[in-house]
Design a protein around this motif. Sequence first.
Motif, PDB file in Angstrom:
ATOM      1  N   SER B  96       2.564   7.161 -10.634  1.00  0.00           N
ATOM      2  CA  SER B  96       2.959   7.187  -9.132  1.00  0.00           C
ATOM      3  C   SER B  96       2.429   6.254  -8.063  1.00  0.00           C
ATOM      4  O   SER B  96       2.668   6.067  -6.955  1.00  0.00           O
ATOM      5  N   PHE B 268      24.939  15.423 -14.943  1.00  0.00           N
ATOM      6  CA  PHE B 268      23.492  15.875 -14.656  1.00  0.00           C
ATOM      7  C   PHE B 268      22.866  15.062 -13.464  1.00  0.00           C
ATOM      8  O   PHE B 268      23.072  14.010 -13.718  1.00  0.00           O
ATOM      9  N   VAL B 269      22.242  15.611 -12.746  1.00  0.00           N
ATOM     10  CA  VAL B 269      21.312  14.945 -11.526  1.00  0.00           C
ATOM     11  C   VAL B 269      19.944  15.271 -11.870  1.00  0.00           C
ATOM     12  O   VAL B 269      19.568  16.627 -11.915  1.00  0.00           O
ATOM     13  N   GLU B 271      15.711  15.194 -10.877  1.00  0.00           N
ATOM     14  CA  GLU B 271      15.017  15.978  -9.960  1.00  0.00           C
ATOM     15  C   GLU B 271      14.635  14.940  -8.694  1.00  0.00           C
ATOM     16  O   GLU B 271      14.367  15.371  -7.592  1.00  0.00           O
ATOM     17  N   LEU B 310      17.361  22.297 -23.610  1.00  0.00           N
ATOM     18  CA  LEU B 310      16.064  22.194 -22.831  1.00  0.00           C
ATOM     19  C   LEU B 310      16.518  22.066 -21.342  1.00  0.00           C
ATOM     20  O   LEU B 310      15.421  22.646 -20.664  1.00  0.00           O
ATOM     21  N   ILE B 311      17.410  21.730 -21.084  1.00  0.00           N
ATOM     22  CA  ILE B 311      17.752  21.796 -19.657  1.00  0.00           C
ATOM     23  C   ILE B 311      19.421  22.051 -19.839  1.00  0.00           C
ATOM     24  O   ILE B 311      20.174  21.952 -20.633  1.00  0.00           O
ATOM     25  N   SER B 312      19.915  22.597 -18.446  1.00  0.00           N
ATOM     26  CA  SER B 312      21.108  23.051 -18.467  1.00  0.00           C
ATOM     27  C   SER B 312      21.951  21.937 -17.520  1.00  0.00           C
ATOM     28  O   SER B 312      21.439  21.153 -16.621  1.00  0.00           O
TER      29      SER B 312
END
Lengths: 317, 518
Positions: B96, B268-269, B271, B310-312
């Motif tokens: 960060s 897919f996009v 975050e 694990l993700i859609s």
Amino acid sequence: MLKQLAEWVFQVEFLFVILRITAPILFAALAAVVAEKAAMSNIGLEGTMMLSALFGFLFAYWTQSWLLGVLGAVIVGTLLALMMGFFYLEFKTDIILAGIAVNMLGEGGAIFLLFMFTGLRGNTAILVTPNILIPTIDIPLIKDIPFLGKILSGHCILTYIAFLLVWLIWLLLYRTPLGLNIRAVGESPQAASSVGVSVKRIKYIAIAMSGALAGLGGAFMSMYYSQGWNQGMVAGRGFIALAAQAMGRGEPVGAMLTSLLFGTAHGLSSKVAGLPNVSSFLVSMIPYAVTIMGLFIYAWNRTRKLKKRGIRRLTGV
Amino acid sequence: MSDTPVVQMLGISKIYPNGIPANQDVNFSVNKGEIHALVGENGAGKSTLMKILFGFEKPTSGTILIDGEEVTFASPMAAIAKGIGMVHQHFMLVPSLTVAENVVLGMAPKKSGMFIDFKEAVRLTEEYAERFHFDVEPNARVADISVGMKQKVEILKALVRGAKVLILDEPTAVLTTQETVELFRQLHELKNQGFTIIFISHKLNEIKELTDRVTIMRRGKAAGTYDTDAVSEQEISRLMVGRDVVLEIEKTPAEPEEVVLRVENLHFVNEWNKRMLNGISFDVRKGEIVGIAGVEGNGQRELVDILFGLISPEKGSVQVNGVNIADKSQRELRNMGVSYVPEDRMTFGIAGTASINENIVSDRIASPAFNKGPLLNMRAIRETSQHLIEDYAILCKSGRQHVNMLSGGNIQKVVVAREFSADPLLIIADQPTRGIDVGATELIRNKLIDLSREGAAVLLVSADLNEVMELSDSLIVLYGGNIVGYFDDGQWDDVMMGEYMLGLKKQSDEEVKRACHA
């Protein structure tokens, strides 16, 4: 009833009261923010406030000086936090367990210590003298502004300090080398230690600051808010503060806004308690119910965002 | 380059509290101004040796001399003060924070006594970047920059702290061919300016190309130091493992049958609203290995996460044997015959404090074969595990040993033994040999080929270009969330791949569509 509530919220006296109620939650929430930035969950805030409230009061009573009392509370808060840090950093105790230990110490220990030092049971009401209580101050110029003056002026010194600290803590975290180190240690301890930043030292500093802030919260409670120490005084504020930290995304300003929300809920509950035909037990639940609702909304919002990102199952980490 | 040793480590031994000797009487000497390779299999003790040099670990015995002067390093700080800098394999950066903040972390310049002087931090970063011709953006957040850039930031960090000796731990493991060329150019530049470089690597061709001398480690001991020009890759490899490793992979031509995995129009996009997949379609057939090449961060991570549920995806579908896997749990996917070798084996591949036996049967623990009434059939578990430990040559004391006590290569063998023995129809192998030793790599690669020839469909995702090029029957190149190239003729080389991976070249839609075998 809703109309009644809305009327209250925008009354001058009520807005004044909200700031007063918010201050101790804000101290504790800032304590949680600093600790959490260094990747420590200080769940010992409740017990820390309890004990520092007691010792703040006792020091003030013994010296008949509220200032020394506040100082004593800060020192006790710092020492308790350092004790947590010691078990966590030296003996690798889970910080949550260390926090629970401090809370239990606060619960039982405060009553015992009060009895040991003063022979009193449960509260210190009879020891209160004006010298012990933290004074309020009127702010010149601001106090003469209509409406606003009545809300902002005439508060206890610590109330101003609480809100000032929001800015100071932000400055510390984002503008000083120590703050940079705290954030680095919290986010990637290995990166920090690889450039010679002592993770242990930074964590000690962060938890000590967290304890000092909780100490201020404790002093506020016994030496101003409750006008004397009593057993049920902290009443979950240490835990509410953790919720405020989480909902405020771990940032000082966010924590202040959520603390204000909880402060408002608290204020409303005492107002509603005055109405006829309302169970006082039910009413005293309001701040805690708002906390749970707040956390629920926060969690729901977060999951919704994760879903939007397409994460349907959080596996592993 | 001179013959004056700048670093001398004499008689270094390190025995860990658990009794495992990581280094035994190692002598290691590096001359000023040279690039010195340190090679060895995982668990050979080179990381331990470097941790000792960098002050992370204290040696059980032995002495370290820097410029002829005896030193003891209580912490990395002490090593840094003596001009030792280390670029770790896993970057030691705070995501960060900005590049400049990371560069000055721990030594932040101040103004008015207490505040960070951000301008000075940026100036310092720019000054060093210019002096060494590093192209970095001081104000970029580290989370947003490429892997190659992160590595430059790490090197800058060491240089700003006055490093004269740079330790680079497998620096090319995550880089593309072009980025590697760039890194080597920079390392040569540093060498010309009088810096000394210790280069840890598994890649023998890189060692031959880059380094002046090479020290080989085997089982905690130094197996010799040579002028790089005087030894062949085969010789180094033999010294490393004590036997010849086949560096060329032999495989029979694939005879692909019906489609097992069908990926259609995946979007897919992420975050931060970055488009990571932009309409990906391809098939993997029974009996073939399809490789996915690409610079990391071009959608591979998201693709694999979608494939294993694990993700859609935002849009598009994935079918395994004609069944849509949307909303299938990992358990259901496994029951459908999907095996998964995750990139992050420590988090997703194993339970570190569980035993080898337990890890190996963890995906089939509910099967009647391993249960006796309400209790587990420990004998069956032990036998199955023992069989696999032998089959996969997992180096361990016994099957009851905790998995995280093993070396990286052996941990990966545990993962692979479980996944490959599940009788898979489809294997998703994500970086299956990253950071592991030559012996384990060879075993895993050969197993992948065997399984595909026995009828499994294999999807291989790897940042190691040589690996995808050598193992794959057909190759897909991902760039910016798109398939920019599909190759099924086996006619590929790293230069050509590099051009596609870096977006310099792109095939037509018709050519890319050949990845679907409708």
